[in-house]
Write a protein that holds these residues in place. Structure first.
Motif, short mmCIF file in Angstrom:
data_model
loop_
_atom_site.label_atom_id
_atom_site.label_comp_id
_atom_site.label_asym_id
_atom_site.label_seq_id
_atom_site.Cartn_x
_atom_site.Cartn_y
_atom_site.Cartn_z
N PRO A 21 0.92 -1.08 -0.09
CA PRO A 21 0.04 0.10 0.06
C PRO A 21 0.90 1.33 0.07
CG PRO A 21 -0.72 -1.70 1.75
CD PRO A 21 0.57 -1.92 1.19
N ILE A 22 0.41 2.11 -0.61
CA ILE A 22 1.25 3.59 -0.83
C ILE A 22 0.94 4.10 0.33
CG2 ILE A 22 1.30 5.60 -1.92
CD1 ILE A 22 0.81 4.36 -4.70
N GLN A 23 1.87 4.89 1.02
CA GLN A 23 1.49 5.90 2.32
C GLN A 23 2.08 7.35 1.74
OE1 GLN A 23 3.08 4.19 6.05
NE2 GLN A 23 3.36 2.12 4.88
N ASN A 24 1.34 8.29 2.10
CA ASN A 24 1.79 9.69 1.57
C ASN A 24 2.92 10.36 2.29
OD1 ASN A 24 -0.61 9.55 0.02
ND2 ASN A 24 -1.98 10.64 1.57
N ASN A 25 3.43 9.67 3.36
CA ASN A 25 4.78 10.39 3.89
C ASN A 25 5.83 9.58 3.49
OD1 ASN A 25 4.23 7.93 5.37
ND2 ASN A 25 5.30 8.95 7.10
N LYS A 26 5.67 8.67 2.61
CA LYS A 26 7.03 8.04 2.29
C LYS A 26 7.70 8.43 0.89
CE LYS A 26 5.90 3.80 4.66
NZ LYS A 26 6.94 3.70 5.76
N VAL A 27 8.85 8.74 0.93
CA VAL A 27 9.97 9.03 -0.04
C VAL A 27 10.68 8.13 -0.49
CG1 VAL A 27 11.14 10.89 -0.94
CG2 VAL A 27 9.20 11.58 0.46
N VAL A 28 11.11 7.83 -1.67
CA VAL A 28 12.10 7.21 -2.14
C VAL A 28 13.03 7.94 -3.13
CG1 VAL A 28 10.96 5.70 -4.05
CG2 VAL A 28 12.82 4.81 -2.66
N VAL A 29 14.41 7.77 -2.96
CA VAL A 29 15.34 8.30 -3.85
C VAL A 29 15.95 7.34 -4.52
CG1 VAL A 29 17.07 9.97 -4.26
CG2 VAL A 29 15.48 10.29 -2.37
N LEU A 30 15.84 7.01 -5.94
CA LEU A 30 16.56 6.19 -6.80
C LEU A 30 17.83 6.73 -7.37
CD1 LEU A 30 13.32 4.37 -8.47
CD2 LEU A 30 14.44 3.79 -6.35
N ASN A 31 18.88 6.75 -6.58
CA ASN A 31 20.17 7.56 -6.90
C ASN A 31 20.96 6.38 -7.95
OD1 ASN A 31 22.04 9.29 -7.04
ND2 ASN A 31 23.17 8.45 -4.92
N GLY A 32 21.17 7.07 -8.93
CA GLY A 32 21.83 6.39 -10.12
C GLY A 32 22.98 7.26 -10.50
N ALA A 33 23.06 8.37 -9.70
CA ALA A 33 24.09 9.30 -9.94
C ALA A 33 25.51 9.22 -8.99
CB ALA A 33 23.55 10.76 -10.11
N GLY A 34 25.51 8.14 -8.24
CA GLY A 34 26.61 7.98 -7.43
C GLY A 34 26.84 9.24 -6.44
N SER A 38 24.99 14.24 -7.31
CA SER A 38 23.72 13.60 -7.18
C SER A 38 22.58 14.58 -6.72
CB SER A 38 23.80 12.47 -6.54
OG SER A 38 22.45 11.66 -6.27
N ASN A 39 21.66 15.00 -7.31
CA ASN A 39 20.64 15.78 -6.84
C ASN A 39 19.89 14.76 -5.95
OD1 ASN A 39 20.68 18.39 -8.12
ND2 ASN A 39 20.53 17.26 -9.86
N THR A 84 17.18 9.87 -10.94
CA THR A 84 18.30 10.92 -11.39
C THR A 84 18.61 10.56 -12.92
OG1 THR A 84 20.02 9.53 -10.74
CG2 THR A 84 19.37 11.13 -9.21
N HIS A 85 18.03 9.33 -13.11
CA HIS A 85 18.22 8.96 -14.55
C HIS A 85 16.91 8.88 -15.34
CE1 HIS A 85 22.31 8.99 -13.32
NE2 HIS A 85 22.81 8.48 -14.57
N GLN A 86 16.56 7.48 -15.79
CA GLN A 86 15.40 7.41 -16.59
C GLN A 86 14.34 7.25 -15.39
OE1 GLN A 86 15.28 3.49 -18.39
NE2 GLN A 86 15.85 4.74 -20.58
N PRO A 87 13.13 8.14 -15.64
CA PRO A 87 11.92 8.12 -14.63
C PRO A 87 11.52 6.55 -14.44
CG PRO A 87 11.33 8.86 -16.85
CD PRO A 87 12.78 8.59 -17.17
N PHE A 88 11.03 6.44 -13.26
CA PHE A 88 10.66 5.21 -13.01
C PHE A 88 9.23 5.13 -11.81
CE2 PHE A 88 10.83 1.17 -10.10
CZ PHE A 88 10.89 0.27 -11.00
N LEU A 275 30.34 14.71 -3.95
CA LEU A 275 31.21 15.55 -4.59
C LEU A 275 30.99 16.90 -4.47
CD1 LEU A 275 34.28 15.91 -5.98
CD2 LEU A 275 32.69 15.78 -8.03
N TYR A 276 29.92 17.59 -4.56
CA TYR A 276 29.50 18.74 -4.64
C TYR A 276 29.47 19.39 -3.15
CZ TYR A 276 27.97 19.38 -9.69
OH TYR A 276 28.05 19.41 -10.67
N GLN A 277 29.53 18.69 -2.08
CA GLN A 277 29.82 19.20 -0.85
C GLN A 277 31.50 19.56 -0.49
OE1 GLN A 277 27.22 15.86 0.88
NE2 GLN A 277 26.54 17.48 2.11
N LEU A 278 32.18 19.31 -1.26
CA LEU A 278 33.68 19.95 -1.24
C LEU A 278 33.93 20.85 -2.22
CD1 LEU A 278 35.59 18.14 -3.04
CD2 LEU A 278 35.36 16.44 -1.38
#
Length: 379
Positions: A21-34, A38-39, A84-88, A275-278
């Protein structure tokens, strides 16, 4: 064959995840940018720190055929899926928010010289079907992305990109960088970074052979001792951050030279940073055809472009804007001698950098992470 089997695997996992079941407060980040700008990773960490009302799962690496079933259930339960890459996404009721991983400079999709029409059309359908929102920074960005991927204009929202927030607010100081990477202290230090694009796709074995032999600049007059001495003379230090594929060509990513150091992913993961944090504490950027230079405009520091393989890259894949050497806001060089002179030369490209910054970032005075959160709450 591997690609076909992986698509079957994804289909099977999506079917399993749909029963969650979907829950409105749940967020998932599929990080393909290492961890190289990585946004997804940066926004996920921001959300975890500043918005406990959301339950955030960062999945990396993505895509992967080795994710446990519990991770797939978390993907299926998320109301918001960031990519960060193909939408899914698993369910039609989920909201896919597409960050992408850079302002496009190199041709891709419909615009590229080295892709097939069949693949381009399949990818365009994925964007039309799965991408509900595409985060943007400017009209120019939207025009470039739509030309390549066929994205409808009503999907764009000018939130800016979380990686720019990180670029402007580094968490690793210049002093720590000097200590960690160069084992030194220097009050006059200027740290530069060299970040080339994905050179393997030029399909030139000689280029990869040069990199493997230590010529990371792939310049015909490369002389690392001479380069190190030139840097040392001017209190300059060069961080070398190669593409992950090229990093694999080195058995030991380390330098025996005082003013040249390799930055590998192990360091970023140990520090639990991107990387962007340095990157904001570097004094200049050296690149070739990497779109990182668009981002670097946000801190208004000198950029040097190595263009010895420009014609070959234009023929193989192509660039979205040109003539390249006319539009880039920095000195173009083709030899190490020219590079050393450019590093030591006073900067004269401030006006051109500001011109391109206005074109590529229309939300430069705003917090991109805060804009994305506001977008979440409006849905």
């Amino acid at each position: 064959m591997k690609s076909f089997l992986f698509r079957l695997y994804l289909m099977a996992m999506k079917l399993i995840a749909r029963f969650t079941p979907i829950q409105n407060n749940k967020v998932v980040v599929l990080n393909g940018a290492g961890r190289s700008g990585s946004n997804g990773y940066l926004f996920g960490k921001y959300l975890q720190k500043n918005h406990p009302e959301y339950e955030v799962t960062i999945v990396e690496p993505w895509p992967s055929s080795h994710l446990p079933l519990k991770t797939w259930r978390k993907i299926g339960a998320a109301k918001f899926v960031f990519t960060t890459h193909q939408p899914f996404k698993v369910h039609a009721r989920q909201v896919n928010i597409q960050f992408w991983h850079g302002i496009p400079l190199k041709r891709m999709g419909f615009m590229a010289n080295n892709t097939s029409s069949k693949v381009d059309q399949r990818n365009a359908k994925l964007w039309q079907k799965n991408a509900d929102i595409v985060c943007s920074s400017s009209d120019l960005y939207e025009s470039l992305m739509s030309a390549c991927c066929g994205i409808e204009s009503n999907k764009y929202h000018k939130t800016g990109f979380p990686r720019i927030d990180a670029l402007k607010n580094p968490v690793i100081s210049k002093k720590q960088l000097l200590g960690d990477l160069f084992k030194t202290e220097d009050d006059e230090a200027q740290i530069g970074i060299y970040m080339p694009t994905f050179r393997y796709e030029m399909e030139d074995s000689q280029i990869m052979k040069q990199v493997q032999q230590g010529n990371f600049l792939t310049l015909f007059d490369f002389n690392i001792e001479q380069l190190n001495n030139s840097l040392k003379k001017n209190h300059q230090y060069l961080v070398v951050k190669l593409h992950p594929y090229e990093m694999k060509l080195f058995k030991h990513l380390q330098s025996d030279y005082s003013n040249i150091a390799f930055l590998n992913n192990d360091y970023l993961y140990r520090q639990d940073i991107d990387l962007y944090q340095l990157l904001g504490n570097t004094a200049f950027l050296i690149t070739d055809f990497s779109s990182i230079y668009f981002d670097y405009l946000n801190i208004d520091k000198p950029i040097i472009f190595i263009t010895n393989y420009l014609r070959q890259y234009e023929e193989k894949r192509g660039l979205l804007m040109g003539p390249y050497e006319e539009i880039v806001p920095g000195i173009c060089v083709k030899t190490q001698q020219e590079l050393m002179q450019a590093i030591a030369r006073p900067d004269r490209y401030g006006a051109k950098r500001r011109y391109w910054l206005e074109l590529t970032n229309q939300v430069q005075d705003q917090s991109s992470c805060a804009n994305v959160v506001q977008l979440l709450k409006s849905i």
